[in-house]
Design an enzyme around this catalytic site. Sequence first.
Site, short mmCIF file in Angstrom:
data_model
loop_
_atom_site.label_atom_id
_atom_site.label_comp_id
_atom_site.label_asym_id
_atom_site.label_seq_id
_atom_site.Cartn_x
_atom_site.Cartn_y
_atom_site.Cartn_z
N ASP A 215 0.83 -1.20 0.00
CA ASP A 215 0.00 0.00 0.00
C ASP A 215 0.87 1.26 0.00
O ASP A 215 1.89 1.33 0.71
CB ASP A 215 -0.89 -0.03 1.25
CG ASP A 215 -1.92 1.07 1.28
OD1 ASP A 215 -2.76 1.12 0.37
OD2 ASP A 215 -1.88 1.88 2.24
N GLU A 277 1.80 -0.35 -5.04
CA GLU A 277 0.83 0.71 -5.28
C GLU A 277 1.59 2.02 -5.14
O GLU A 277 1.80 2.51 -4.04
CB GLU A 277 -0.33 0.66 -4.28
CG GLU A 277 -1.41 1.69 -4.65
CD GLU A 277 -2.11 2.32 -3.45
OE1 GLU A 277 -3.17 2.93 -3.66
OE2 GLU A 277 -1.60 2.24 -2.32
#
Length: 554
Positions: A215, A277
């Site tokens: 993330d 990401e």
Amino acid sequence: MSQHILPADPTSTGQGPKSDEWWRSAVVYQVYPRSFADSNGDGIGDLPGITAKLPYLRDLGIDAVWLSPFYPSPQADGGYDVADYRDVHPMYGTLTDAERLIGTAHDLGLRVFIDIVPNHTSDEHPWFQQALAAGPGSPERARYWFVDSDGGPPNNWPSEFGGPAWTQVPDGQWYLHLFDRKQPDLNWENPEVREMFLDTLRFWLDRGVDGFRIDVAHHLIKADGLPDFEGDWDDYVAGCLPTNTAPFADQDRVHEIYRDWRALLDSYPGERAMVAEAWVTPHERLAAYVRSDEFQQAFNFDFLRAAWDATDLRAQIAATLDANSAVGAPTTWVLSNHDVIRHATRLVRANPATAPWVLEAGEPTPDYATGLRRARAATTLMLALPGSAYLYQGEELGLPEVIDLPAHIRQDPAFVRADGQLLGRDGCRVPLPWEKHEVAFGFSPADKSWLPQPEVFGELAVDQQIGQPDSTLELYRTLLRVRRERELGSGALSLVDLGDDIVAVDVATSIGTTLVVVNLGDADWPIPADARVLVATCPDVSDRLPTDHAVWMA
């Protein structure tokens, strides 16, 4: 097919196969656990529910499953506020359930990725609670960014969810949170933080996971001294500025973290992998994340946020393939995920250039029929491109963004912090429909779901589409089957000039050449008489390809 439809000198973008590593051409399906399948009737999806549906995913034709966070969490940000990285939230099941899911997936020939959230913890994580109790100057506070400041926040950094990125605690110090105030940023200059995450990766690798989605991978390192952001925020959000111009993003030293992580993954058997990401521009800076000793994959978000415009799409395809080829890495294509407006809605918005995660209150509901045509065509293009590809749960059903959710049931912190002016991300997280005539459309054995499902979901349910030749589900199944048969994920691509409003690519593999055409113009495109149609988004295509449709030909 005769060569008269190809230019004499097509623009090559290279990309032939570098090896047989599975992740170079894999298709990965994202599961948002809260919304996939509920096994116990509480209206919330869970790990046993996912495990029961794994045969459906195998039959779809994917290679791996990525699970969004299922860890213990107060759920202030849909589980991306983690309170314990090495356990399972009781509403999702148990650690035994997670191990059973991984084992069942492997038995079915599927790999499993899980989410790691390293930029921040929950404010209910034991570390942050210890930091609050210990006070200024303590080793416990040194795991986060606690700063003294008189008269206001220490700098002008904004939160991604609106407002300042700083919150003051009762003793006067301020702590940094690039997202919600309940998600304090970790200090990655602290060796304890680095070791804790290496231990976390080991914990899950030992339980058989095949990889990790990381993330906001670009946010971990902050510039020395925490200086003000001097750029224009709107330009930065729109991707018009290099990401590293922000002192809280894409700092060069972040790469040393991922080199350590890659070394750990490489010490395990089975080609374990990571995907970043990283909302990073320009393409060359994103490519740095997929150098040979860092990530194997990084999402191509410039492709995701491209307008429904042939020139823009061609430019993004060429630029990303060229940048990644320079470091020997595949491109990782994606059109939807849990953070952005579903592409069946996004591609027909009144202002397609608006950031894909921004949905303004009062925005008119786009025309679904046009949106679905464009979504099917965009996916048909994406799944032909060399490299890996990610699908988001429900896109194979053609699900639209659910725009008209009542304010009182919305849970996204982006909605709350924007005082309802932005609708947030709940609309792409509505639970899936499995069976039209069952309660909760088969999502749950009880007649409830944590977000309400609109009536149109019944018509789009799995049982209404499976076996129907013209359905979106069967289109996806066919695309994935033909992609595998023709080895498109490991092909060499050339852009083909067939007109200003046409995106056309030639993909060469050991099987042969596949021509992919997407018509974004107002007029039909004539299909050559000697072409053999492999897959098309419009039923009974013969000699002409209508607007907003796509075709694969041999």
